[in-house]
Structures are given as structure tokens and as C-alpha cells.
Design a protein around this motif. Structure first.
Motif, short mmCIF file in Angstrom:
data_model
loop_
_atom_site.label_atom_id
_atom_site.label_comp_id
_atom_site.label_asym_id
_atom_site.label_seq_id
_atom_site.Cartn_x
_atom_site.Cartn_y
_atom_site.Cartn_z
N UNK A 9 0.82 -1.22 0.00
CA UNK A 9 0.00 0.00 0.00
C UNK A 9 0.85 1.26 0.00
N UNK A 10 0.69 2.07 -1.04
CA UNK A 10 1.29 3.40 -1.05
C UNK A 10 0.41 4.34 -0.25
N UNK A 11 0.99 5.02 0.75
CA UNK A 11 0.18 5.84 1.66
C UNK A 11 0.37 7.34 1.40
N UNK A 12 0.98 7.69 0.26
CA UNK A 12 1.12 9.10 -0.09
C UNK A 12 2.45 9.68 0.34
N UNK A 34 3.15 -4.12 8.16
CA UNK A 34 4.61 -4.04 8.11
C UNK A 34 5.03 -2.72 7.48
N UNK A 35 6.07 -2.12 8.04
CA UNK A 35 6.65 -0.92 7.47
C UNK A 35 8.14 -1.09 7.34
N UNK A 36 8.78 -0.14 6.68
CA UNK A 36 10.22 -0.20 6.47
C UNK A 36 10.92 0.95 7.17
N UNK A 46 5.54 6.40 7.29
CA UNK A 46 4.36 5.71 6.79
C UNK A 46 3.53 5.14 7.93
N UNK A 47 4.20 4.63 8.96
CA UNK A 47 3.48 4.08 10.11
C UNK A 47 2.68 5.15 10.83
#
Length: 246
Positions: A9-12, A34-36, A46-47
Motif C-alpha cells: 500500500x502506497x500511503x502518499x 509491516x513498514x520499512x 508511513x506508520x
């Protein structure tokens, strides 16, 4: 047991209002996120963006990805992180891997996607696009990225302006992402192509501390900022007077 689905998922680009309705809908249903992050820390912008859209019980696990050009080290990290995700999916849980911008544009998710496909081809994967930083930046400065029969070249600025130098005579419009390390060389390359005065830099677009740099020569002296991109148009920019502008 039914396998879980992996959603990329791209979150902008950073502004929490730029996450799509599709992304919000899926995030409200998954079991794990999961995030990076860099291997040097566990921070994930992103989180922070997705937290308001998750069920209270949904854990966020940050996976470390080393910032290195050593291919063996990178591939080992991709494989290890893919195995972590696959383990959750094979428990029948749906999982989202979140990434800033678009899931398919210079995204860490792309590396994870390849590794999951290789290690677990039976896993169902669904990729959700997101608004990119350069789309948000172009909107911020009220400048079309392309018009009519124009073309647009999208480049990584990590290694400077050399790749642009090879194609500058064919580029109508160019966007440099990840321009933070070598902005000086990028500006030199744009200057050689006669495009430096038709370029605009955007730092931290949509985030606190946002800056619009209408004179990109200023990047020669500025301290690097990770959240930096440059948009350049041979036809010239039309940047309206806005606050937070240098």
C-alpha cells in the motif's frame, strides 16, 4: 489453512490527508501491518500516517532495510524480511506492507514483492497505488508536470546528475527524486542543460518545515535534507507566490 493476502500500500508523500480511500479501507481490515525503516533506526513516517486507520489490536512491525550499495547485504535483508512477512501470511493472516508515495515507484515494497514471489509463489499479492511526492509537489507549486505532447523523465538523484547529462537534450520535463545527497551536482547538470533557472526544489512537501526553493542554486550551499526533490521544465515554471517559499 487459507493463506493470507499481502497488500502493498502506497500511503502518499507524507501529508496524512493524501492517503487514498482504497488504502484506508484495506488498512481497516488487515491483521498485521509491516513498514520499512533504515537499519540504523526504527522510524517510519508511513506508520505514523496509517495508525489512525487501523484497528486497535493491529500490530505494526517495522522491518529494517540497510542503506547500502552492497548487493549481497541488500538481497540478504530482502530475503529475511520477506520470510518474516510470509510467516504471518501462512498463518492465514492478511498483512499490509506500507510505503510512502506510490507502491510501485522507487519503493522498498518493490524489493519485498520480488522476494515474496520468489520464496512463496503461492501467496496472493495485491498492490495499491498511492500519490507520489512529485505529484504532490507539482500540485503545491501549481505547475503541470506534462502538457500536450511533452514527455517527462523521472530520475533518482542519489548518484547526482550524470544520468540526466546523457539524456538532457531529449528531456522536456524532468523530476529528480531522492535529490538530497547530490543536489549540487544535479544543479550543475541542469545548469549545463540551460534548465537551472527553470527548476524548482521542494523540501518536505506537505510536512512541517516545507520549503519551496525557486532558486535551485541555493542547494549548492544547503545542508542535505532527505525529503528533497527537484522539478525542471524546459518550457519554464509558473510558480505562484506562496508562503514557505525561498
Amino acid at each position: 489453512m487459507t493463506q493470507g493476502i499481502l497488500y502493498g500500500i502506497g500511503v502518499g508523500p507524507g501529508d496524512p490527508d493524501f492517503i487514498t480511500l482504497k488504502a484506508v479501507s484495506i488498512l481497516s481490515q488487515v491483521d498485521v501491518v509491516f513498514g520499512a525503516s533504515s537499519a540504523k533506526n526504527s522510524h517510519s513516517q508511513a506508520a505514523e500516517i496509517v495508525k489512525p486507520h487501523l484497528k486497535a489490536s493491529v500490530p505494526i512491525q517495522i522491518l529494517p532495510f540497510p542503506m547500502t550499495r552492497n548487493k549481497q547485504v541488500m538481497e540478504a535483508a530482502w530475503q529475511d524480511n520477506a520470510r518474516t512477512v510470509i510467516k504471518v501470511l501462512e498463518q492465514g493472516k492478511d498483512a499490509a506492507f506500507i510505503t510512502l508515495g506510490d507502491s510501485m515507484t522507487y519503493s522498498t515494497y518493490g524489493y519485498l514483492l520480488k522476494s515474496v514471489r520468489k520464496l512463496a509463489p503461492h501467496i496472493e499479492i495485491c498492490s495499491i497505488p498511492g500519490i507520489t511526492s512529485y505529484q504532490a509537489a507539482a500540485a503545491r507549486i501549481n505547475t503541470p508536470l506534462v502538457e500536450g505532447e511533452e514527455s517527462m523523465t523521472l530520475l533518482s538523484g542519489v548518484l547526482g546528475g550524470d544520468k540526466f547529462r546523457k539524456i538532457s537534450d531529449r528531456a522536456d520535463n524532468v523530476v529528480f527524486l531522492k535529490a538530497y545527497k547530490n543536489t549540487g551536482d544535479i544543479v550543475n547538470a541542469l545548469d549545463d542543460a540551460g534548465m537551472a533557472d527553470k527548476s524548482v526544489g521542494i523540501v518536505r512537501c506537505g510536512l512541517e518545515g516545507e520549503q519551496i526553493i525557486t532558486n535551485v542554486n541555493a542547494f549548492q550551499e544547503r545542508k542535505p535534507d532527505y525529503w528533497t526533490l527537484i522539478i525542471s521544465k524546459k518550457s519554464g515554471h509558473c510558480v505562484e507566490s506562496q508562503k514557505k517559499t525561498e
